[in-house]
Design a protein around this motif. Structure first.
Motif, short mmCIF file in Angstrom:
data_model
loop_
_atom_site.label_atom_id
_atom_site.label_comp_id
_atom_site.label_asym_id
_atom_site.label_seq_id
_atom_site.Cartn_x
_atom_site.Cartn_y
_atom_site.Cartn_z
N CYS A 155 0.56 -1.25 0.10
CA CYS A 155 0.06 0.27 0.33
C CYS A 155 0.95 1.15 -0.24
O CYS A 155 0.44 2.40 -0.14
N GLY A 156 2.66 1.09 0.33
CA GLY A 156 2.63 1.85 0.67
C GLY A 156 3.75 3.01 1.44
O GLY A 156 4.34 3.78 2.22
N TRP A 157 3.57 2.13 2.06
CA TRP A 157 4.22 2.04 3.78
C TRP A 157 5.64 2.75 4.16
O TRP A 157 6.54 1.73 3.43
N ASP A 158 5.95 4.23 3.83
CA ASP A 158 7.49 4.40 3.67
C ASP A 158 8.45 3.85 4.50
O ASP A 158 8.01 3.40 5.11
N VAL A 159 9.85 4.23 3.87
CA VAL A 159 11.27 3.54 4.37
C VAL A 159 10.98 4.78 6.34
O VAL A 159 11.32 3.56 7.01
N THR A 160 10.49 5.29 6.10
CA THR A 160 10.67 6.82 7.89
C THR A 160 9.90 5.24 8.68
O THR A 160 9.63 5.71 9.65
N CYS A 161 9.18 4.38 7.99
CA CYS A 161 7.88 4.26 9.39
C CYS A 161 6.77 5.51 9.37
O CYS A 161 6.46 4.84 10.48
N SER A 162 6.58 5.96 8.86
CA SER A 162 6.00 7.30 9.55
C SER A 162 3.89 7.29 8.31
O SER A 162 3.32 8.23 8.14
N GLY A 163 4.19 6.90 7.43
CA GLY A 163 3.01 7.04 6.85
C GLY A 163 2.71 6.38 5.50
O GLY A 163 3.88 5.51 5.12
N PHE A 164 1.84 6.23 4.72
CA PHE A 164 1.65 5.89 3.08
C PHE A 164 2.10 6.54 2.52
O PHE A 164 1.31 7.42 1.48
N PHE A 165 2.97 7.27 2.82
CA PHE A 165 4.08 8.29 1.49
C PHE A 165 5.05 7.29 0.20
O PHE A 165 5.23 8.31 0.03
N GLY A 166 5.09 6.13 0.83
CA GLY A 166 6.17 5.52 0.04
C GLY A 166 5.67 4.51 -1.53
O GLY A 166 4.77 5.51 -1.92
N THR A 167 6.40 3.89 -1.76
CA THR A 167 6.19 3.47 -3.20
C THR A 167 4.85 2.35 -3.58
O THR A 167 5.01 1.67 -2.23
N PRO A 168 3.83 2.92 -4.42
CA PRO A 168 2.30 2.36 -4.06
C PRO A 168 2.81 0.57 -4.74
O PRO A 168 1.84 -0.07 -6.00
N TYR A 169 3.92 -0.35 -4.22
CA TYR A 169 4.02 -1.11 -5.43
C TYR A 169 2.69 -2.65 -5.72
O TYR A 169 2.89 -2.62 -6.13
N GLY A 170 1.13 -1.85 -4.75
CA GLY A 170 0.18 -2.89 -5.74
C GLY A 170 0.22 -2.33 -6.61
O GLY A 170 -0.34 -3.10 -6.79
N ASN A 171 -0.19 -1.10 -6.40
CA ASN A 171 -0.91 -0.80 -7.65
C ASN A 171 0.47 -1.04 -9.30
O ASN A 171 -0.19 -1.49 -10.54
N TYR A 172 1.71 -0.98 -8.82
CA TYR A 172 2.87 -2.01 -10.09
C TYR A 172 2.09 -3.21 -10.09
O TYR A 172 2.61 -3.68 -11.43
N LEU A 173 2.49 -3.37 -9.19
CA LEU A 173 2.00 -5.38 -9.40
C LEU A 173 0.99 -5.31 -10.44
O LEU A 173 0.71 -6.12 -10.84
N GLY A 174 0.05 -4.82 -9.85
CA GLY A 174 -1.78 -5.37 -10.58
C GLY A 174 -1.59 -4.51 -11.70
O GLY A 174 -2.00 -5.57 -12.48
N MET A 175 -1.11 -3.78 -11.80
CA MET A 175 -0.97 -3.11 -13.56
C MET A 175 0.09 -4.48 -14.66
O MET A 175 -0.80 -4.10 -15.49
N THR A 176 1.34 -4.48 -13.54
CA THR A 176 1.74 -5.75 -14.36
C THR A 176 1.51 -7.22 -14.56
O THR A 176 0.99 -7.31 -16.02
N VAL A 177 0.43 -7.15 -13.85
CA VAL A 177 0.22 -8.57 -13.62
C VAL A 177 -1.79 -8.40 -15.55
O VAL A 177 -1.43 -9.66 -15.99
N ILE A 178 -2.50 -7.34 -15.36
CA ILE A 178 -3.56 -7.51 -16.00
C ILE A 178 -2.03 -6.77 -17.14
O ILE A 178 -2.45 -7.70 -18.57
N VAL A 179 -1.13 -6.12 -18.04
CA VAL A 179 -0.26 -5.88 -18.72
C VAL A 179 0.08 -7.44 -19.65
O VAL A 179 0.31 -7.85 -20.59
N ALA A 180 0.94 -8.54 -18.43
CA ALA A 180 1.36 -9.51 -18.75
C ALA A 180 -0.26 -10.49 -19.21
O ALA A 180 0.09 -11.13 -20.54
#
Length: 154
Positions: free
Chosen positions: A24-49
């Motif tokens: 969901c994008g929990w960031d490296v500093t453990c302070s909130g959802f400001f990081g990379t949204p890997y779920g979106n990238y993975l979801g789009m990758t699966v759909i495109v594949a």
């Protein structure tokens, strides 16, 4: 965008709650959802594949065979390997030291569980798309009757 889908994967135990937070994008500093949204990238990758695999199978190869169901499952096996590898490599790269919040306690098992879950829903997506004849007949001229289950020509 895909948080609801990855919440299902976390609920059924494919990976930990920490991995879901990381997706969901929990960031490296453990302070909130400001990081990379890997779920979106993975979801789009699966759909495109999945879409590319189906287009490749039904449009580029487009050759009738005597073993229609077996040829579809061969395409599905190739799709599964590609999806698993892409998902695993994408998320495993983020698990390096300093790439994710240390409090999440992410493991390689989480990455493998996520890759398995992505493979599963990618195959289910391909099966749903091929369930009806409309997508097959729309893009294929030679093998619109090739799908994951035997079809009797009407």
């Amino acid at each position: 965008m895909f948080n609801w889908l990855y919440q299902i994967g976390e609920d059924v135990g494919c990976y930990s709650k920490g991995m879901y937070s990381h997706l969901c994008g929990w960031d490296v500093t453990c302070s909130g959802f400001f990081g990379t949204p890997y779920g979106n990238y993975l979801g789009m990758t699966v759909i495109v594949a999945t879409v590319l695999a189906l287009l490749f199978f039904y449009k580029l190869i487009d050759s009738p065979t005597k073993r229609k169901v077996a040829s579809w499952w061969l395409m599905a096996l190739i799709l599964a390997v590609v999806t698993f590898a892409a998902s695993y490599l994408m998320i495993h790269g983020s698990l390096r030291p300093g790439g994710a919040c240390r409090d999440l306690r992410l493991t390689n098992g989480d990455a493998l569980g996520l890759a398995f879950f992505d493979t599963l829903w990618g195959l289910l997506l391909a099966m749903i798309v091929c369930w009806t004849s409309f997508p097959r007949k729309l893009i294929s001229t030679n093998n619109p009757f090739t799908t994951f289950y035997p079809i009797a020509k009407a």
